[in-house]
Scaffold this motif. Structure first.
Motif, short mmCIF file in Angstrom:
data_model
loop_
_atom_site.label_atom_id
_atom_site.label_comp_id
_atom_site.label_asym_id
_atom_site.label_seq_id
_atom_site.Cartn_x
_atom_site.Cartn_y
_atom_site.Cartn_z
N LEU A 55 0.84 -1.20 0.00
CA LEU A 55 0.00 0.00 0.00
C LEU A 55 0.88 1.25 0.00
O LEU A 55 0.67 2.18 -0.79
CB LEU A 55 -0.91 -0.01 1.23
CG LEU A 55 -1.81 1.22 1.42
CD1 LEU A 55 -2.85 1.30 0.31
CD2 LEU A 55 -2.49 1.16 2.79
N ILE A 98 -3.39 10.97 4.54
CA ILE A 98 -3.97 9.68 4.15
C ILE A 98 -3.65 8.72 5.29
O ILE A 98 -2.50 8.60 5.70
CB ILE A 98 -3.39 9.16 2.82
CG1 ILE A 98 -3.66 10.16 1.69
CG2 ILE A 98 -3.97 7.80 2.48
CD1 ILE A 98 -3.01 9.78 0.36
N GLN A 100 -4.16 4.81 6.97
CA GLN A 100 -4.56 3.40 7.05
C GLN A 100 -4.59 3.09 8.54
O GLN A 100 -3.57 2.81 9.16
CB GLN A 100 -3.56 2.50 6.31
CG GLN A 100 -3.75 1.01 6.52
CD GLN A 100 -4.90 0.42 5.72
OE1 GLN A 100 -5.38 1.01 4.77
NE2 GLN A 100 -5.34 -0.77 6.12
N THR A 124 -8.08 4.98 4.11
CA THR A 124 -7.98 3.82 3.23
C THR A 124 -8.48 2.57 3.95
O THR A 124 -8.32 2.44 5.17
CB THR A 124 -6.53 3.59 2.76
OG1 THR A 124 -5.67 3.48 3.90
CG2 THR A 124 -6.06 4.72 1.88
N SER A 125 -9.06 1.67 3.20
CA SER A 125 -9.55 0.34 3.64
C SER A 125 -10.84 0.41 4.43
O SER A 125 -11.81 -0.29 4.12
CB SER A 125 -8.49 -0.43 4.43
OG SER A 125 -7.38 -0.71 3.62
N VAL A 138 -11.05 5.46 0.29
CA VAL A 138 -11.12 4.30 -0.60
C VAL A 138 -11.35 3.10 0.31
O VAL A 138 -10.48 2.75 1.11
CB VAL A 138 -9.84 4.10 -1.43
CG1 VAL A 138 -9.91 2.81 -2.24
CG2 VAL A 138 -9.63 5.28 -2.37
N THR A 275 -5.77 0.12 -4.14
CA THR A 275 -6.22 1.01 -3.07
C THR A 275 -5.30 2.22 -2.93
O THR A 275 -5.76 3.36 -2.81
CB THR A 275 -6.29 0.25 -1.74
OG1 THR A 275 -7.25 -0.81 -1.85
CG2 THR A 275 -6.70 1.16 -0.60
N ALA A 279 -6.20 6.10 -3.67
CA ALA A 279 -6.16 7.02 -2.54
C ALA A 279 -5.48 8.33 -2.91
O ALA A 279 -5.98 9.42 -2.59
CB ALA A 279 -5.45 6.36 -1.35
N SER A 298 -12.71 -0.10 -3.47
CA SER A 298 -11.63 -0.83 -4.11
C SER A 298 -12.14 -2.24 -4.44
O SER A 298 -12.71 -2.90 -3.58
CB SER A 298 -10.41 -0.92 -3.18
OG SER A 298 -9.30 -1.46 -3.85
#
Length: 318
Positions: A55, A98, A100, A124-125, A138, A275, A279, A298
């Motif tokens: 990622l 960003i 995660q 993300t995720s 995302v 992903t 992003a 995604s």
């Protein structure tokens, strides 16, 4: 800042579907970034698994291709470290964050901290229930990944009474959503007799699997929250000369080989390359005020021996 990674157009083409590209980039990454080297993104990663590494590699690659700088930090599965990393990024005056996350429960504090500093935050995720104060996300359909594996087990069992074991990841993180998606979708003929965390660690997962073999030698199926742990579980079953059908997720190169060799029965492809690329593109587009989906999906895909050639590329070359 970590070293830049050369972008591989061939791999990206395989990794990102046409629909995802249309959603993610609008008029393209060059347009989204505007070639503005004054933009600095901060990426706070959650751990050091292969997924997280790939990622970050995709985010660094797409940032470079878009002409922007990216600063990175890793929270090592610790919510407190995650918040500290976000505070550090704020002090470094990034234009957007960003994240995660390591724990969905940590998102509220993360979002509040970014909002108080007037720095947009992109996830993300997974995503918070209230998306009012985030720039976008995302999202990987984690319950959907679990359900795809559950559906395969249900079809394979064909109504017979069978027993299943679960090796989860780290409690309180994305693993909870994966496991819930799997267990909630199981038919009545499939009984979950064991559910223990492997902490996204191959050695720990092997120990968990060894315990399961002792307690349930007649186990039919094993659902494992990622392929790294699935290989540890496989080692345990092979050492015990025991048979079980393993279903898992990721779609790594090694995982696909295991699928083709019959060591894993099914996996769900969830490409961090896709992903990460989305992003960066979506963050830049949303910063410019472009009209794209705030919460993008995604793509995921169930992979078995029959369709292993259709799996998207998992990781960019270093």
């Amino acid at each position: 800042m970590r070293p830049s990674v050369r972008r591989s157009l061939g791999v990206l083409t395989a990794a990102v579907s046409s629909a995802a590209l249309l959603t993610a980039c609008g008029s393209g990454s060059e347009s989204a970034a505007g070639g503005d080297s004054s933009i600095t993104l901060g990426f706070v990663n959650g751990a050091n698994t292969e997924f997280h590494t790939c990622l970050q590699r995709a985010i660094a690659s797409e940032a470079k291709a878009s002409g922007v700088e990216v600063l990175t930090a890793n929270s090592n599965q610790n919510p407190g470290t995650e918040l500290s990393n976000i505070e550090d990024m704020i002090s470094r005056q990034v234009d957007a964050l960003i994240v995660q996350t390591v724990n969905v429960d940590a998102l509220e504090g993360d979002i509040a901290k970014a909002k108080s500093a007037n720095i947009p935050i992109f996830l993300t995720s997974v995503v918070a229930k209230d998306t009012t104060d985030i720039l976008g996300a995302v999202v990987v359909d984690l319950p959907g990944e679990g359900k795809l594996n559950s559906d395969w087990v249900a079809e394979d069992a064909a109504g017979a009474q069978v027993k299943a074991g679960v090796i989860a990841g780290a409690p309180g993180a994305a693993s909870d959503l994966l496991i819930k998606g799997f267990t909630d979708a199981l038919p009545a003929n499939v009984t979950v007799v064991a559910n223990q965390p492997g902490m996204f660690n191959r050695t720990k997962a092997q120990e968990v699997a060894e315990n399961m073999i002792q307690a349930h030698p007649d186990l039919n199926y094993l659902f494992v929250a990622n392929e790294e742990m699935a290989f540890g579980a496989l080692n345990a079953f092979q050492a015990a000369n025991a048979s079980v059908k393993i279903v898992t997720m990721n779609g790594t190169d090694a995982g696909l080989v295991a699928i083709k060799e019959g060591k894993f029965s099914a996996t769900v492809a969830n490409s961090p390359t896709t992903t990460g690329t989305m992003a960066v593109r979506n963050t830049l587009a949303l910063l410019k005020g472009e009209k794209i989906e705030k919460i993008a999906q995604s793509p995921i895909k169930l992979i078995t021996k029959e369709n292993a050639g259709e799996a998207p590329a998992y990781c960019l070359e270093s």
